[in-house]
Scaffold this motif. Structure first.
Motif, PDB file in Angstrom:
ATOM      1  N   LEU A  11       0.823  -1.213   0.000  1.00 39.47           N
ATOM      2  CA  LEU A  11       0.000   0.000   0.000  1.00 39.47           C
ATOM      3  C   LEU A  11       0.856   1.261   0.000  1.00 39.47           C
ATOM      4  CD1 LEU A  11      -2.698   1.465   0.098  1.00 39.47           C
ATOM      5  CD2 LEU A  11      -2.757   1.079   2.566  1.00 39.47           C
ATOM      6  N   ARG A  12       1.857   1.312   0.855  1.00 39.69           N
ATOM      7  CA  ARG A  12       2.705   2.517   0.942  1.00 39.69           C
ATOM      8  C   ARG A  12       3.387   2.782  -0.400  1.00 39.69           C
ATOM      9  NH1 ARG A  12       5.249   5.788   4.884  1.00 39.69           N
ATOM     10  NH2 ARG A  12       4.146   4.681   6.510  1.00 39.69           N
ATOM     11  N   HIS A  13       3.881   1.739  -1.038  1.00 39.52           N
ATOM     12  CA  HIS A  13       4.561   1.873  -2.331  1.00 39.52           C
ATOM     13  C   HIS A  13       3.596   2.417  -3.393  1.00 39.52           C
ATOM     14  CE1 HIS A  13       7.285   0.898  -5.611  1.00 39.52           C
ATOM     15  NE2 HIS A  13       6.272   0.289  -6.207  1.00 39.52           N
ATOM     16  N   LEU A  14       2.394   1.871  -3.435  1.00 38.95           N
ATOM     17  CA  LEU A  14       1.415   2.332  -4.423  1.00 38.95           C
ATOM     18  C   LEU A  14       0.955   3.759  -4.142  1.00 38.95           C
ATOM     19  CD1 LEU A  14      -0.700  -0.913  -4.852  1.00 38.95           C
ATOM     20  CD2 LEU A  14       0.888   0.096  -6.487  1.00 38.95           C
ATOM     21  N   MET A  15       0.852   4.124  -2.862  1.00 44.12           N
ATOM     22  CA  MET A  15       0.496   5.501  -2.513  1.00 44.12           C
ATOM     23  C   MET A  15       1.571   6.457  -3.018  1.00 44.12           C
ATOM     24  SD  MET A  15      -1.018   5.183   1.358  1.00 44.12           S
ATOM     25  CE  MET A  15      -0.922   6.957   1.622  1.00 44.12           C
ATOM     26  N   ALA A  16       2.835   6.112  -2.793  1.00 42.14           N
ATOM     27  CA  ALA A  16       3.943   6.974  -3.213  1.00 42.14           C
ATOM     28  C   ALA A  16       3.949   7.145  -4.732  1.00 42.14           C
ATOM     29  CB  ALA A  16       5.266   6.401  -2.733  1.00 42.14           C
ATOM     30  N   GLN A  51      -4.245  -7.882   9.278  1.00 37.86           N
ATOM     31  CA  GLN A  51      -4.611  -9.278   9.505  1.00 37.86           C
ATOM     32  C   GLN A  51      -6.000  -9.556   8.956  1.00 37.86           C
ATOM     33  OE1 GLN A  51      -2.560 -11.690  10.750  1.00 37.86           O
ATOM     34  NE2 GLN A  51      -1.091 -10.043  10.442  1.00 37.86           N
ATOM     35  N   ARG A  52      -6.857  -8.553   9.028  1.00 38.50           N
ATOM     36  CA  ARG A  52      -8.209  -8.646   8.472  1.00 38.50           C
ATOM     37  C   ARG A  52      -8.454  -7.372   7.676  1.00 38.50           C
ATOM     38  NH1 ARG A  52      -9.138 -10.639  13.913  1.00 38.50           N
ATOM     39  NH2 ARG A  52      -9.040  -8.467  14.478  1.00 38.50           N
ATOM     40  N   LEU A  53      -9.112  -7.535   6.548  1.00 40.50           N
ATOM     41  CA  LEU A  53      -9.391  -6.384   5.706  1.00 40.50           C
ATOM     42  C   LEU A  53     -10.747  -6.607   5.051  1.00 40.50           C
ATOM     43  CD1 LEU A  53      -8.209  -3.750   4.499  1.00 40.50           C
ATOM     44  CD2 LEU A  53      -7.318  -5.141   2.644  1.00 40.50           C
ATOM     45  N   SER A  54     -11.654  -5.666   5.257  1.00 43.22           N
ATOM     46  CA  SER A  54     -12.987  -5.834   4.668  1.00 43.22           C
ATOM     47  C   SER A  54     -12.891  -5.679   3.150  1.00 43.22           C
ATOM     48  CB  SER A  54     -13.966  -4.814   5.245  1.00 43.22           C
ATOM     49  OG  SER A  54     -13.733  -3.547   4.681  1.00 43.22           O
ATOM     50  N   MET A  55     -13.792  -6.342   2.470  1.00 43.28           N
ATOM     51  CA  MET A  55     -13.821  -6.261   1.012  1.00 43.28           C
ATOM     52  C   MET A  55     -14.137  -4.838   0.557  1.00 43.28           C
ATOM     53  SD  MET A  55     -12.907  -9.160   0.060  1.00 43.28           S
ATOM     54  CE  MET A  55     -13.341  -9.354  -1.642  1.00 43.28           C
ATOM     55  N   ASP A  56     -14.967  -4.119   1.339  1.00 41.76           N
ATOM     56  CA  ASP A  56     -15.288  -2.732   0.994  1.00 41.76           C
ATOM     57  C   ASP A  56     -14.042  -1.852   1.050  1.00 41.76           C
ATOM     58  OD1 ASP A  56     -17.944  -3.391   0.626  1.00 41.76           O
ATOM     59  OD2 ASP A  56     -18.547  -2.767   2.643  1.00 41.76           O
ATOM     60  N   THR A  57     -13.223  -2.043   2.089  1.00 43.43           N
ATOM     61  CA  THR A  57     -11.994  -1.269   2.223  1.00 43.43           C
ATOM     62  C   THR A  57     -11.024  -1.617   1.102  1.00 43.43           C
ATOM     63  OG1 THR A  57     -12.288  -1.196   4.620  1.00 43.43           O
ATOM     64  CG2 THR A  57     -10.095  -0.683   3.774  1.00 43.43           C
ATOM     65  N   LEU A  58     -10.898  -2.900   0.797  1.00 40.90           N
ATOM     66  CA  LEU A  58     -10.018  -3.331  -0.287  1.00 40.90           C
ATOM     67  C   LEU A  58     -10.472  -2.727  -1.614  1.00 40.90           C
ATOM     68  CD1 LEU A  58      -7.650  -5.089  -1.253  1.00 40.90           C
ATOM     69  CD2 LEU A  58      -9.281  -6.972  -1.479  1.00 40.90           C
ATOM     70  N   ALA A  59     -11.774  -2.756  -1.878  1.00 42.72           N
ATOM     71  CA  ALA A  59     -12.303  -2.181  -3.117  1.00 42.72           C
ATOM     72  C   ALA A  59     -12.052  -0.674  -3.182  1.00 42.72           C
ATOM     73  CB  ALA A  59     -13.801  -2.477  -3.235  1.00 42.72           C
ATOM     74  N   ALA A  60     -12.215   0.017  -2.043  1.00 44.95           N
ATOM     75  CA  ALA A  60     -11.979   1.461  -2.005  1.00 44.95           C
ATOM     76  C   ALA A  60     -10.509   1.773  -2.278  1.00 44.95           C
ATOM     77  CB  ALA A  60     -12.412   2.033  -0.656  1.00 44.95           C
ATOM     78  N   LEU A  61      -9.608   1.015  -1.666  1.00 39.34           N
ATOM     79  CA  LEU A  61      -8.178   1.229  -1.901  1.00 39.34           C
ATOM     80  C   LEU A  61      -7.827   1.000  -3.374  1.00 39.34           C
ATOM     81  CD1 LEU A  61      -6.633  -0.478   1.258  1.00 39.34           C
ATOM     82  CD2 LEU A  61      -6.671   1.974   0.738  1.00 39.34           C
ATOM     83  N   CYS A  62      -8.385  -0.043  -3.951  1.00 39.97           N
ATOM     84  CA  CYS A  62      -8.122  -0.328  -5.364  1.00 39.97           C
ATOM     85  C   CYS A  62      -8.651   0.798  -6.252  1.00 39.97           C
ATOM     86  CB  CYS A  62      -8.738  -1.665  -5.765  1.00 39.97           C
ATOM     87  SG  CYS A  62      -7.872  -3.087  -5.068  1.00 39.97           S
ATOM     88  N   ASP A  63      -9.810   1.352  -5.896  1.00 40.68           N
ATOM     89  CA  ASP A  63     -10.374   2.460  -6.669  1.00 40.68           C
ATOM     90  C   ASP A  63      -9.511   3.710  -6.536  1.00 40.68           C
ATOM     91  OD1 ASP A  63     -12.431   3.713  -8.292  1.00 40.68           O
ATOM     92  OD2 ASP A  63     -13.046   4.749  -6.456  1.00 40.68           O
ATOM     93  N   ILE A  64      -9.106   4.029  -5.321  1.00 36.52           N
ATOM     94  CA  ILE A  64      -8.286   5.219  -5.065  1.00 36.52           C
ATOM     95  C   ILE A  64      -6.959   5.127  -5.804  1.00 36.52           C
ATOM     96  CG2 ILE A  64      -6.955   6.432  -3.279  1.00 36.52           C
ATOM     97  CD1 ILE A  64      -9.284   5.613  -1.324  1.00 36.52           C
ATOM     98  N   LEU A  65      -6.330   3.966  -5.759  1.00 36.06           N
ATOM     99  CA  LEU A  65      -4.987   3.806  -6.316  1.00 36.06           C
ATOM    100  C   LEU A  65      -4.990   3.279  -7.754  1.00 36.06           C
ATOM    101  CD1 LEU A  65      -3.413   2.306  -3.103  1.00 36.06           C
ATOM    102  CD2 LEU A  65      -3.170   4.650  -3.948  1.00 36.06           C
TER     103      LEU A  65
END
Length: 110
Positions: A11-16, A51-65
């Motif tokens: 995540l940090r790498h993709l944000m940068a 350790q746990r990541l909701s699918m909504d959060t994962l989808a939002a991160l993928c959309d943002i990045l």
């Protein structure tokens, strides 16, 4: 043989790569997509693999990045051969826990 799986959280790498250098930059972008996390939660999400990541959060991160889950999570396979044979002690992965003496106290009876 035991197959051990590990992940690299990118995540940090993709944000940068998208010029997002502060974890707080992610808070409003997630909120726009209905994901309301505190600054502390976002900091942990960016700095350490969840350790746990909701699918909504994962989808939002993928959309943002503008990426896929495969871009965020890189799976490493570490093959470790562990074979048990009769008479061999089990292998331990760390130091033995410290021994602590336990005291049992009974309440005073009237």
């Amino acid at each position: 043989m035991i197959k051990k799986m590990g992940i690299q959280w990118r995540l940090r790498h993709l944000m940068a790569a998208r010029d997002l250098f502060q974890t707080t930059d992610l808070v409003p972008l997630l909120a726009e997509r209905g994901i309301h996390l505190s600054r502390e939660q976002v900091f942990r999400l960016v700095t350490q693999p969840p350790q746990r990541l909701s699918m909504d959060t994962l989808a939002a991160l993928c959309d943002i990045l503008d990426c896929t889950p495969n871009d965020l999570i890189e799976v490493d396979v570490v093959n470790t051969e562990v074979r048990k044979t009769a008479g061999q002690p089990e292998q331990t992965t760390g130091p033995a826990p410290a021994v602590r003496r336990t005291t049992i106290r009974r309440p005073d009876l009237p």
